[in-house]
Write a protein that holds these residues in place. Structure first.
Motif, PDB file in Angstrom:
ATOM      1  N   ASN A 130      16.489  34.712  58.315  1.00  0.00           N
ATOM      2  CA  ASN A 130      16.443  36.162  58.152  1.00  0.00           C
ATOM      3  C   ASN A 130      16.085  36.467  56.706  1.00  0.00           C
ATOM      4  N   VAL A 131      15.010  37.222  56.512  1.00  0.00           N
ATOM      5  CA  VAL A 131      14.531  37.513  55.155  1.00  0.00           C
ATOM      6  C   VAL A 131      14.472  39.029  54.975  1.00  0.00           C
ATOM      7  N   LEU A 132      15.135  39.487  53.913  1.00  0.00           N
ATOM      8  CA  LEU A 132      15.062  40.928  53.623  1.00  0.00           C
ATOM      9  C   LEU A 132      13.674  41.241  53.068  1.00  0.00           C
ATOM     10  N   TRP A 133      13.142  42.379  53.470  1.00  0.00           N
ATOM     11  CA  TRP A 133      11.737  42.695  53.156  1.00  0.00           C
ATOM     12  C   TRP A 133      11.647  44.134  52.665  1.00  0.00           C
ATOM     13  N   VAL A 134      11.128  44.292  51.460  1.00  0.00           N
ATOM     14  CA  VAL A 134      10.876  45.643  50.924  1.00  0.00           C
ATOM     15  C   VAL A 134       9.395  45.736  50.601  1.00  0.00           C
ATOM     16  N   ASP A 135       8.735  46.646  51.287  1.00  0.00           N
ATOM     17  CA  ASP A 135       7.290  46.809  51.093  1.00  0.00           C
ATOM     18  C   ASP A 135       7.033  48.065  50.264  1.00  0.00           C
ATOM     19  N   ASN A 136       6.767  47.876  48.952  1.00  0.00           N
ATOM     20  CA  ASN A 136       6.445  49.013  48.090  1.00  0.00           C
ATOM     21  C   ASN A 136       4.950  49.265  48.038  1.00  0.00           C
ATOM     22  N   ASP A 137       4.189  48.428  48.772  1.00  0.00           N
ATOM     23  CA  ASP A 137       2.727  48.531  48.735  1.00  0.00           C
ATOM     24  C   ASP A 137       2.217  49.437  49.846  1.00  0.00           C
ATOM     25  N   GLY A 138       2.590  49.085  51.075  1.00  0.00           N
ATOM     26  CA  GLY A 138       2.177  49.897  52.217  1.00  0.00           C
ATOM     27  C   GLY A 138       0.736  49.685  52.625  1.00  0.00           C
ATOM     28  N   GLY A 139       0.029  48.755  52.003  1.00  0.00           N
ATOM     29  CA  GLY A 139      -1.377  48.527  52.295  1.00  0.00           C
ATOM     30  C   GLY A 139      -1.601  47.378  53.258  1.00  0.00           C
ATOM     31  N   PRO A 140      -2.878  47.036  53.500  1.00  0.00           N
ATOM     32  CA  PRO A 140      -3.215  45.982  54.471  1.00  0.00           C
ATOM     33  C   PRO A 140      -2.734  44.587  54.057  1.00  0.00           C
ATOM     34  N   MET A 141      -2.743  44.311  52.730  1.00  0.00           N
ATOM     35  CA  MET A 141      -2.291  42.987  52.272  1.00  0.00           C
ATOM     36  C   MET A 141      -0.826  42.760  52.629  1.00  0.00           C
ATOM     37  N   ALA A 142       0.019  43.763  52.339  1.00  0.00           N
ATOM     38  CA  ALA A 142       1.448  43.662  52.661  1.00  0.00           C
ATOM     39  C   ALA A 142       1.650  43.574  54.168  1.00  0.00           C
ATOM     40  N   GLU A 186       2.082  37.708  59.204  1.00  0.00           N
ATOM     41  CA  GLU A 186       2.003  36.241  59.177  1.00  0.00           C
ATOM     42  C   GLU A 186       3.396  35.611  59.026  1.00  0.00           C
ATOM     43  N   LEU A 187       4.196  36.181  58.112  1.00  0.00           N
ATOM     44  CA  LEU A 187       5.532  35.612  57.894  1.00  0.00           C
ATOM     45  C   LEU A 187       6.410  35.786  59.122  1.00  0.00           C
ATOM     46  N   ASN A 188       6.297  36.918  59.771  1.00  0.00           N
ATOM     47  CA  ASN A 188       7.110  37.195  60.958  1.00  0.00           C
ATOM     48  C   ASN A 188       6.769  36.278  62.124  1.00  0.00           C
ATOM     49  N   ASN A 189       5.571  35.735  62.120  1.00  0.00           N
ATOM     50  CA  ASN A 189       5.174  34.854  63.218  1.00  0.00           C
ATOM     51  C   ASN A 189       5.707  33.443  63.041  1.00  0.00           C
ATOM     52  N   GLY A 190       6.196  33.134  61.861  1.00  0.00           N
ATOM     53  CA  GLY A 190       6.590  31.755  61.587  1.00  0.00           C
ATOM     54  C   GLY A 190       8.092  31.566  61.595  1.00  0.00           C
ATOM     55  N   GLN A 191       8.593  30.965  60.523  1.00  0.00           N
ATOM     56  CA  GLN A 191      10.000  30.599  60.478  1.00  0.00           C
ATOM     57  C   GLN A 191      10.861  31.709  59.885  1.00  0.00           C
ATOM     58  N   PHE A 192      10.232  32.867  59.590  1.00  0.00           N
ATOM     59  CA  PHE A 192      10.997  33.963  58.977  1.00  0.00           C
ATOM     60  C   PHE A 192      11.062  35.156  59.918  1.00  0.00           C
ATOM     61  N   ASP A 245       4.561  30.799  49.468  1.00  0.00           N
ATOM     62  CA  ASP A 245       3.388  30.722  48.596  1.00  0.00           C
ATOM     63  C   ASP A 245       2.143  30.375  49.407  1.00  0.00           C
ATOM     64  N   LYS A 246       2.326  29.448  50.347  1.00  0.00           N
ATOM     65  CA  LYS A 246       1.200  29.039  51.190  1.00  0.00           C
ATOM     66  C   LYS A 246       0.700  30.226  52.016  1.00  0.00           C
ATOM     67  N   GLN A 247       1.679  30.986  52.538  1.00  0.00           N
ATOM     68  CA  GLN A 247       1.327  32.137  53.365  1.00  0.00           C
ATOM     69  C   GLN A 247       0.608  33.197  52.537  1.00  0.00           C
ATOM     70  N   LEU A 248       1.086  33.392  51.306  1.00  0.00           N
ATOM     71  CA  LEU A 248       0.491  34.387  50.421  1.00  0.00           C
ATOM     72  C   LEU A 248      -0.945  33.996  50.078  1.00  0.00           C
ATOM     73  N   THR A 249      -1.134  32.739  49.712  1.00  0.00           N
ATOM     74  CA  THR A 249      -2.467  32.247  49.357  1.00  0.00           C
ATOM     75  C   THR A 249      -3.413  32.390  50.541  1.00  0.00           C
ATOM     76  N   ARG A 250      -2.896  32.063  51.705  1.00  0.00           N
ATOM     77  CA  ARG A 250      -3.731  32.129  52.904  1.00  0.00           C
ATOM     78  C   ARG A 250      -4.151  33.569  53.196  1.00  0.00           C
ATOM     79  N   THR A 251      -3.194  34.479  53.096  1.00  0.00           N
ATOM     80  CA  THR A 251      -3.502  35.884  53.394  1.00  0.00           C
ATOM     81  C   THR A 251      -4.520  36.437  52.389  1.00  0.00           C
ATOM     82  N   GLN A 252      -4.297  36.101  51.100  1.00  0.00           N
ATOM     83  CA  GLN A 252      -5.251  36.555  50.071  1.00  0.00           C
ATOM     84  C   GLN A 252      -6.633  35.990  50.344  1.00  0.00           C
TER      85      GLN A 252
END
Lengths: 244, 427
Positions: B52-64, B70-76, B167-174
C-alpha cells in the motif's frame, strides 16, 4: 581352574600399581573365594581374567587356557556376574536375557527353555515381563546372575553377588551356587562378607596391596592363624587399618 | 544374528524412550514448520508482495496519470485518500512517519509539462539535424523531484528494492512519453509512410529473459523458504540423533551393560554394527518423514511444496551418508565424555554451531568470506550441499560425489577417533 603368575598392573595416571606380582592358584571344580579389603586388587584381577583389562606383565591361565592366546575361548567357557547390574533397566528381564542369549548365539528354542528354567529357579518367572528398573535390589542381583548362566559356563565368576540383597535373596543365591558346583562347575567369587565365604568356599585367597597374603582352605587357615573365624584371619593378615 | 539381535534390542530400548522419540521426530518437524513459516517472507521476492503506497498527485497531468496507472498495475496499490479524505503531502508524511503506511510518493506540480518540454527539445533537435520543417514549443529545462517517503523502520534492502522498482517505472514512463513524441515527429517527416513510425517498438528488439543452467524441470524453481528450510532443518534434526546415541553409550558404561556386552565372546564390532545400523535406519526414516512433511504438509500451510529432484536413488544414498556421519559423530561424543551432563550439552551446542557455520540457518552464500571457508569443516555444510545439488540443481550421482566423499571422510574420522578413545579407556 585358575593359575595366576606374577601379575602386574598399573592404570594410566595412577600413582601406585594396583597389582604387584600377584600369584595364586585354584584347583579345578571348586568354589573359590578371592577376598581382600577395598583397593586390594580383586576387581582388577577379575577384569584381567575376563579380558576386560590388559595386564602389564604376568600370566593368567583359565581352565587350562592362556588368557593372552585364547581370550575368546576363555570368554565362551566362563560366565561373569559383574558387581554392577549389567542389564538394560528399561527392558524386562526376559528381553534382556533374550538379547544376551542371542549374542551368545544360543538357538532360539533352547534359549527360551533356558530362560524359563532359570527365571523359575530364581523366582523371577512372575515378573519376567517387568522392566528391570522396577525390580528390587535382590531381584536385580538374581537377574544379573541368570544373564551369566545362559551359555552354560564351566567357570562362574561372581563379583560381590550378594552385596545389598536381603537374607532371602542371599540364601537363594548361595544355594544356587552350591547346586551349580555340585553339577560339576567351578565357581570363583569375591565378597566382603567373610562369614558367607567361610561357609561357601572350599578354597580362599586373601590379597592385599595387589599381592597374595594367604591362601588355603578356610578351616586350615583358621587353624594356622589360631583364629575362630575367617574374618579374624582376614584382620590378622590385612591389619585393622581402615581402607579407602 | 548378533547384528540383527542388537538392531532389535536398540529398537526395544528406543520404543521405551517416549521422550527420545518425540525429540527425534516431532521436535524437528515442529522446528521445520516454524522456520519455514517464519522465513517464508524474507525468502519471497519483494515483487511477490503488493504494498500500500500513499499517493499525492500535485501535477494532475498525463505523466502523473501514466505513472499512477503503471504503478497500480504492479506490486503497489496507490492510496490517495485515507478515512474518506484526500491526503496532501503533509498528511502523507505524518502517516508514513507514524508507521501506518510504509511508503509515500508525492508527485510535484509541473512534472508532466517538464517531460513534454524534454520530449519537444529532443524532437526539435531531430528536426534541425534532418532539415525537417516545424518546431515544437519549448522552454528552459527545470529539475523536478518526485519525493519518496519511507517508514523509518523499513529495512535498507527492502527500501532499495522499492526505490529501484519505482525508479524503473519512472524511467519507463518518461521514456515512453518522449519516444511517443519522437515517433510522431518521425511520422510527420516521412509523409509517404503507410503506418505511423513506432520508435518505442524499434527500441525493444533486444530483451532479457532468464534461462536455467540446469534441466527444464527446475526452470521455474526459485529457492524458497520450504526448499531451503525443509532439507536444512531435516539435516539439523538428523544430526540431533547424536543425543540418544551418546546418551545410550554413556548409560551403557555407567549402568554396566557395556561390560556385559564386552564379556560376550565374538567381535564387539558386530554389536557396534548393529547399533550403527539401527541409528542409520532411524536417521533415514526421520529425514524422509521431514521431506514428506515438506511435500504434503507445507502446501496445507500456504507454503510451496518441496521439490525433491529427479534422482531418488542418489537421494537415498545421500540421506544414508548423512545419517551415517551423524551416527559416527554420536559415537565420538559418547566416547569423548564420561557423563550425560557433559556429553548432551556439548552434543547439542556443537550441532547448533556446526549448523550455523554450515549454512543451515542462512544460506552459506550470504555469510562473510571467512565463514564461507569455515563452513567446509562442518559435515552439515556438505550434507546440505549434496541435498541442494539434488533438489535445486537437479543433480545426480555425478554431481554429489564430492560431498558424499567428504561425508564418508567425516564418518571415518569420527569412527576412528571414538574407537581410539574407547581403547584408551580400557587401559
Amino acid at each position: 581352574m585358575l593359575v595366576i603368575r606374577d601379575l602386574h598392573k598399573t592404570y594410566r595416571q595412577a600413582a601406585e600399581p594396583t597389582l604387584r606380582g600377584l600369584s595364586l592358584e585354584f584347583p579345578d571344580h571348586c568354589i573359590a573365594g578371592l577376598l581382600g579389603p577395598n583397593g586390594a586388587g580383586k576387581t582388577t584381577t577379575i577384569s584381567i581374567i575376563c579380558g576386560l583389562v590388559r595386564a602389564d606383565s604376568g600370566s593368567v591361565q583359565v581352565l587350562g587356557l592362556d588368557s593372552r592366546t585364547h581370550p575368546m575361548l576363555i570368554k565362551k567357557k566362563i560366565g561373569v556376574v559383574p558387581q554392577s547390574i549389567a542389564l538394560y533397566p528399561t527392558l524386562s528381564a526376559r528381553e534382556n536375557l533374550e538379547y544376551i542369549g542371542r549374542l551368545y548365539r544360543i538357538p532360539r528354542s533352547s534359549l527360551h527353555d533356558k530362560i524359563d528354567r532359570y527365571l523359575h529357579a530364581f523366582g523371577l518367572d512372575k515378573n519376567a515381563h517387568k522392566a528391570i528398573r522396577h525390580y528390587s535390589g535382590g531381584m536385580r542381583r538374581r537377574a544379573n546372575i541368570i544373564a551369566s548362566l545362559l551359555h552354560d559356563p564351566e567357570l562362574l565368576i561372581l563379583d560381590e553377588p550378594t552385596a545389598g540383597v536381603d537374607v532371602q535373596s542371599r540364601n537363594m543365591i548361595l544355594d544356587f551356587l552350591r547346586d551349580y558346583h555340585r553339577q560339576g562347575h567351578s565357581v570363583l567369587y569375591t565378597s566382603h562378607l567373610l562369614e558367607e565365604a567361610q561357609q561357601l568356599c572350599e578354597e580362599v585367597a586373601i590379597i592385599d596391596h595387589g599381592a597374595l597374603v594367604v591362601q588355603g582352605n578356610p578351616a586350615a587357615l583358621m587353624q594356622e592363624h589360631d583364629c575362630r573365624s575367617l574374618e579374624q584371619v582376614f584382620l590378622h593378615v590385612t591389619g585393622w587399618g581402615v581402607r579407602d | 544374528m548378533r547384528i540383527l539381535a542388537t538392531l532389535l534390542n536398540e529398537w526395544r530400548l528406543f520404543r521405551r524412550d517416549l521422550a527420545g522419540m518425540v525429540l527425534l521426530f516431532l521436535m524437528p518437524l515442529g522446528l521445520t514448520i516454524v522456520m519455514a513459516l517464519i522465513q517464508d517472507a524474507p525468502f519471497r521476492e519483494y515483487q511477490d508482495y503488493v504494498f500500500n503506497v500513499l499517493w499525492v498527485d500535485n501535477d494532475g497531468g498525463p505523466m502523473a496519470a501514466k505513472l499512477n496507472e503503471e504503478l497500480n498495475n504492479g506490486q503497489f496499490r496507490l492510496i490517495d485518500s485515507v478515512d474518506g479524505q484526500q491526503i496532501d503531502s503533509t498528511r502523507l508524511r505524518q502517516l508514513v512517519q507514524s508507521g501506518d503506511y510504509k511508503i509515500g510518493i508525492v508527485v510535484p506540480k509541473g512534472i508532466s509539462a517538464e517531460v513534454v518540454n524534454s520530449a519537444n527539445l529532443v524532437a526539435n533537435e531531430l528536426s534541425r539535424s534532418t532539415g525537417a520543417a516545424g518546431k515544437l514549443p519549448v522552454r528552459d529545462t527545470r529539475t523536478l523531484t518526485i519525493a519518496l517517503y519511507f517508514d523509518p523502520v523499513t529495512k535498507q534492502a527492502m527500501k532499495l528494492s522499492l526505490l529501484n522498482a519505482i525508479d524503473k517505472q519512472l524511467t519507463r514512463t518518461q521514456a515512453e512519453m518522449i519516444l511517443g513524441r519522437l515517433s510522431d515527429k518521425l511520422t510527420s517527416i516521412d509523409s509517404t509512410a503507410d503506418t505511423p513510425f513506432n520508435l518505442q517498438e524499434k527500441l525493444q528488439t533486444v530483451g532479457i529473459r532468464e534461462f536455467t543452467a540446469g534441466n527444464e524441470k527446475t526452470a521455474k524453481l526459485n529457492t524458497n523458504s520450504v526448499q531451503h528450510n525443509v532439507p536444512a532443518w531435516a539435516i539439523f534434526g538428523l544430526f540431533f540423533i547424536i543425543i540418544p546415541i551418546a546418551g545410550n553409550m554413556i548409560r551403557e558404561r555407567e549402568e554396566g551393560s557395556l561390560v556385559r556386552l564386552q564379556l560376550i565372546p565374538g567381535s564387539y564390532y558386530s554389536i557396534i554394527a548393529g547399533k550403527l545400523l539401527f541409528y542409520l535406519l532411524l536417521g533415514i526414516g526421520q529425514f524422509y518423514a521431514m521431506l514428506l512433511a515438506g511435500r504434503l504438509l507445507m502446501p496445507l500451510l500456504g507454503l510451496p511444496a518441496l521439490y525433491m529432484g529427479h534422482a531418488p536413488l542418489a537421494l537415498l544414498v545421500t540421506v544414508a551418508a548423512i545419517a551415517l556421519t551423524a551416527t559416527a559423530y554420536g559415537l565420538l561424543v559418547g566416547a569423548l565424555f564420561q557423563t550425560p551432563n557433559q556429553a548432551l550439552p556439548f552434543g547439542a551446542l556443537s550441532i547448533v554451531i556446526l549448523s550455523a557455520i554450515g549454512g543451515i540457518w542462512v544460506p552459506v552464500e550470504i555469510l562473510p568470506a571467512g565463514l564461507q571457508q569455515l563452513a567446509r569443516i562442518s559435515p552439515l555444510f556438505w550434507s546440505l550441499d549434496a541435498v541442494n545439488d539434488l533438489f535445486l540443481r537437479s543433480g545426480g550421482f555425478s554431481t554429489i560425489w564430492k560431498p558424499l566423499c567428504m561425508l564418508g571422510g567425516f564418518t571415518l574420522v569420527f569412527a576412528a577417533l571414538s574407537g581410539w578413545l574407547e581403547q584408551t579407556r580400557k587401559r
